[in-house]
Design an enzyme around this catalytic site. Structure first.
Site: not given
Ligand code: RIB
Ligand code: CA
Length: 314
Positions: A9, A246
Site C-alpha cells: 500500500d 516496518h
Molecule cells: O503497521 C505498519 C504498517 O501499516 C506498515 O506496512 C505501514 O506501511 C502501514 O501499511
Molecule cells: Ca505498508
C-alpha cells in the site's frame, strides 16, 4: 537469484522496502501489486511506478492495481498525517513512462506463482486482501508458492491501531485469516521486531554520504520523505529523529532469514470483537487449536538489519 513479488500500500516505509528490493543483489522483483491502506490502490501503483523509475532496475517490473476495499466493509481512507497527501511524504518524484497493467493484482499474483513454481516468495507490506483474493480464485497455487513473508500483526508488542492490533491485519482481518488458514509457509514480521529496528537521522547521513552515484536520487528521496514520517513518529510515538522500520524489515527477513529469530505456533486472526478485531491469536499450549503453523519473528539483529538496508544503496 531470489524471485520476490511485493504487495504494497505504497506509503513511505513501503517505498523504502521496494527500493531496497530493487537494489539488493541476488533479488529479482517479478512484480508489485498494490492495495489500499496508506493511500488508495491506484495512488499506491502510481507511487510504485515512480519508485521503479527512480531505481532504474535493469529489467521490467510489472505493476498491477488491486483491491481498494477490504473483503468486508470499506476502506477508511488515506492517512496523510503519516504518509503525506500522496502516500510518499509529498515528494514529487518524476513521472514514469510505464503504466500499470490492465490485469488486476490478484491475477498477476496467480500468474507469477504459476510462472515460478516453488521459486517465488510473496512479501506483503499492506493488507492481505490481494493475496486472499488470489487464493480464493486459484486455491491450487498454495503448494506452488515458495513462502510468504508479511509485515503485520503483533504477538507481545502493543498494537498501533488498538491495544492488541497492528494496522495491516486490522485493516482486513478476514483476508489475513484466509491467508493464515491456507496452509502456506507463512512468516510474520510484526511489531515485535519492526519496533526494535530504528532508522535514525545518523543513518540518513550515512546513506547520503556513501550512496553510489546512481543511487544519490534515492538517498535524496528517502531524506525528503522521512521528514513527514519522522514528524508523525515524533508526535505519535515520542521518536526524536528516528522511526521504526516496518516494511523494509519484511523484505530484509525474506532475503536474509538469519536476521530474525522465529517461534512457531498454530495461529488465526480474530475477526470479531471491538478491541481485538485483527489480533493475531497464536496458541503455544500443549494441545493448541487446529490451525496451520505460523512462523513468528520474535527477535531481530537490529544493527545488522539496518546496516544491510542502507548498504544496498552504497
Ligand atoms: O503497521 C505498519 C504498517 O501499516 C506498515 O506496512 C505501514 O506501511 C502501514 O501499511
Ligand atoms: Ca505498508
Amino acid at each position: 537469484m531470489q524471485n520476490i513479488l511485493i504487495d504494497a500500500d505504497t506509503g513511505i516505509d513501503d517505498s523504502i522496502a521496494i527500493l531496497f528490493a530493487l537494489k539488493q543483489p541476488g533479488v529479482r522483483v517479478v512484480g508489485v501489486t498494490t492495495g489500499c491502506g496508506n493511500t488508495s490502490a491506484a495512488q499506491a501503483a502510481e507511487n510504485t511506478l515512480r519508485l521503479i523509475h527512480l531505481a532504474q532496475p535493469p529489467y521490467n517490473v510489472p505493476v498491477a492495481i488491486g483491491a481498494n476495499a477490504p473483503l468486508v466493509g470499506q476502506w477508511d481512507g488515506p492517512v496523510p498525517h503519516i504518509h503525506g497527501n500522496n502516500g510518499i511524504g509529498d515528494v514529487e518524484l518524476p513521472v514514469s513512462p510505464q503504466k500499470p497493467l490492465a490485469e488486476p493484482a490478484c491475477d498477476l499474483i496467480i500468474r507469477m506463482v504459476r510462472k515460478h513454481p516453488h521459486q517465488l516468495t510473496l512479501v506483503t507490506l499492506g493488507r492481505m486482501t490481494n493475496l486472499a483474493l488470489a487464493l480464493e480464485k486459484a486455491p491450487d497455487i498454495v503448494p506452488l508458492v515458495k513462502n510468504v513473508v508479511f509485515m503485520g500483526g503483533t504477538l507481545h508488542h502493543p498494537g498501533n491501531v488498538s491495544p492488541v492490533c497492528e494496522a495491516n491485519l486490522a485493516g482486513d482481518p478476514e483476508a489475513a485469516d484466509l491467508v493464515f488458514r491456507a496452509g502456506l509457509d507463512l512468516t510474520m514480521v510484526g511489531l515485535d521486531v519492526t519496533m526494535q529496528v530504528r532508522l535514525t537521522a545518523h543513518h540518513l547521513d550515512m546513506l547520503e554520504k556513501y550512496a553510489r552515484e546512481e543511487n544519490r536520487p534515492i538517498a535524496a528521496y528517502i531524506r525528503q520523505a522521512m521528514k513527514v514520517y519522522y514528524q508523525f513518529n515524533r508526535l505519535q510515538n515520542n521518536c526524536l529523529d528516528h522511526c521504526p522500520v516496518h516494511d523494509p524489515l519484511a523484505v530484509l527477513a525474506a532475503v536474509d532469514p538469519s536476521l530474525v529469530t522465529i517461534r512457531r505456533a498454530p495461529a488465526r486472526v480474530e475477526c470479531g470483537g471491538t478491541f481485538c478485531r485483527g489480533m493475531v491469536v497464536a496458541d503455544f499450549r500443549e494441545h493448541p487449536i487446529d490451525a496451520p503453523y505460523l512462523s513468528i519473528c520474535t527477535e531481530v539483529d537490529a544493527r545488522k538489519a539496518v546496516e544491510k538496508l542502507i548498504t544496498a544503496f552504497t
